[in-house]
Enzyme design. Structure first.
Site, mmCIF file in Angstrom:
data_model
loop_
_atom_site.group_PDB
_atom_site.id
_atom_site.type_symbol
_atom_site.label_atom_id
_atom_site.label_comp_id
_atom_site.label_asym_id
_atom_site.label_seq_id
_atom_site.Cartn_x
_atom_site.Cartn_y
_atom_site.Cartn_z
ATOM 1 N N ASP A 291 49.438 38.188 109.515
ATOM 2 C CA ASP A 291 49.473 38.744 110.925
ATOM 3 C C ASP A 291 49.718 37.683 111.932
ATOM 4 O O ASP A 291 49.418 36.397 111.471
ATOM 5 C CB ASP A 291 48.089 39.234 111.135
ATOM 6 C CG ASP A 291 46.962 38.920 110.693
ATOM 7 O OD1 ASP A 291 47.090 37.496 110.596
ATOM 8 O OD2 ASP A 291 46.086 39.466 110.266
ATOM 9 N N ASN B 213 34.142 44.906 110.149
ATOM 10 C CA ASN B 213 34.325 46.352 110.488
ATOM 11 C C ASN B 213 35.411 46.745 109.290
ATOM 12 O O ASN B 213 35.618 47.804 109.413
ATOM 13 C CB ASN B 213 34.970 46.475 111.882
ATOM 14 C CG ASN B 213 36.568 45.948 111.910
ATOM 15 O OD1 ASN B 213 36.971 45.188 110.935
ATOM 16 N ND2 ASN B 213 37.202 46.074 113.004
ATOM 17 N N HIS C 149 38.278 45.618 108.208
ATOM 18 C CA HIS C 149 39.594 45.300 108.426
ATOM 19 C C HIS C 149 40.234 44.569 107.252
ATOM 20 O O HIS C 149 39.496 43.748 106.886
ATOM 21 C CB HIS C 149 40.044 45.051 109.678
ATOM 22 C CG HIS C 149 39.926 43.626 110.188
ATOM 23 N ND1 HIS C 149 40.002 43.248 111.394
ATOM 24 C CD2 HIS C 149 39.773 42.641 109.448
ATOM 25 C CE1 HIS C 149 39.823 42.085 111.748
ATOM 26 N NE2 HIS C 149 39.625 41.532 110.478
ATOM 27 N N GLU D 19 42.974 47.814 111.299
ATOM 28 C CA GLU D 19 41.621 48.069 111.848
ATOM 29 C C GLU D 19 41.204 49.734 111.130
ATOM 30 O O GLU D 19 42.173 50.380 110.575
ATOM 31 C CB GLU D 19 41.567 48.203 113.271
ATOM 32 C CG GLU D 19 41.885 46.861 114.097
ATOM 33 C CD GLU D 19 41.044 45.633 113.973
ATOM 34 O OE1 GLU D 19 40.220 45.802 113.069
ATOM 35 O OE2 GLU D 19 40.907 44.990 114.729
#
Ligand code: PGA
Length: 240
Positions: A67, A135, A137, A142
């Protein structure tokens, strides 16, 4: 999932190094999927040492990063392009032509997304290195991202921006968007190597390993991958 528990961050990085060296010994022109963040930095340091000691060469290796932030110039110190140069690429013998990260030119983002996805479709990643967000990811996929998602522009979760604020002056300076490989691109890799260290990852690791496979916890999709290795230190494994 093959889960390897080790003592601490250093042991995690060393075990990961062994697996990357094994991959490069099997295939010197391997294609590696690379991650940013604090987790793989120890592995990258070890790879640099192994290269300097002439155990491994990256001359024929290709890399694809997961990313890149949107809204930071590539030369900004916290862009992932700069991160990778600083922590790995400028210390090894990789050819610039073989390094790939998503472009993030704000004037042509849609084209950049398509170009990166096309490149990923034409190349097979032999070994994909992943971290995991608190979280759940993977890459910047996400919670709520469909498992069929390919490369896309993501709005970063507030949790992710808070977690990454430590690299910036303030939370307001953390980008709000990024281009990321989608879950489908990640799942295409022949072998996935997920690394996790620290108590703040324990819950995300527990849900990834024992929870339902569900888009609310993106890393849980890795339960469906035929060849996924997880290296966790004691703190990250504390809820397993
Ligand atoms: P970290 O990030 O390595 O900085 O904890 C991991 C991730 O967000 O994937």
């Amino acid at each position: 999932m093959n889960i390897i528990k080790v003592k601490n961050y250093e042991a995690m990085s060393k075990k990961a190094l062994e697996l990357v060296i094994h991959q490069l010994n099997m295939k010197k022109d391997s294609t590696l999927g690379l991650a940013t963040g604090s987790t793989p930095v120890g592995l990258y340091q070890q790879l640099i040492v192994a290269h300097k000691n002439r155990y491994i060469s990256f001359k024929d290796v290709k890399t694809f990063n997961l990313d890149e932030y949107i809204g930071l110039d590539r030369n900004h110190p916290e862009s992932y392009f700069s991160f990778m140069n600083r922590h790995l690429f400028e210390h090894i013998d990789i050819s610039e032509d073989n390094i790939h990260l998503p472009n993030n030119d704000i004037n042509r983002l849609e084209e950049d997304v398509k170009a990166y996805n096309d490149l990923l479709s034409k190349n097979t990643i032999d070994l994909q290195i992943l971290g995991i967000g608190t979280n759940g990811h993977i890459g910047f996929n996400e919670p709520g991202t469909p498992f069929e998602q390919e490369t896309f522009i993501v709005d970063l979760d507030m949790k992710t921006r808070e977690d990454n604020a430590r690299f910036f002056d303030s939370i307001d300076s953390v980008p709000k968007q990024a281009i990321t490989m989608g879950i489908k691109n990640i799942m295409k890799a022949n072998h996935i190597l997920l690394l996790a260290s620290g108590a703040n990852k324990a819950e995300a690791i527990k849900k990834m390993v024992d929870g339902p496979v569900d888009i609310t916890h993106p890393a849980s999709v890795l339960q469906l991958h035929p060849n996924c290795t997880v290296i966790v230190d004691e703190a990250a494994a504390s809820q397993l």
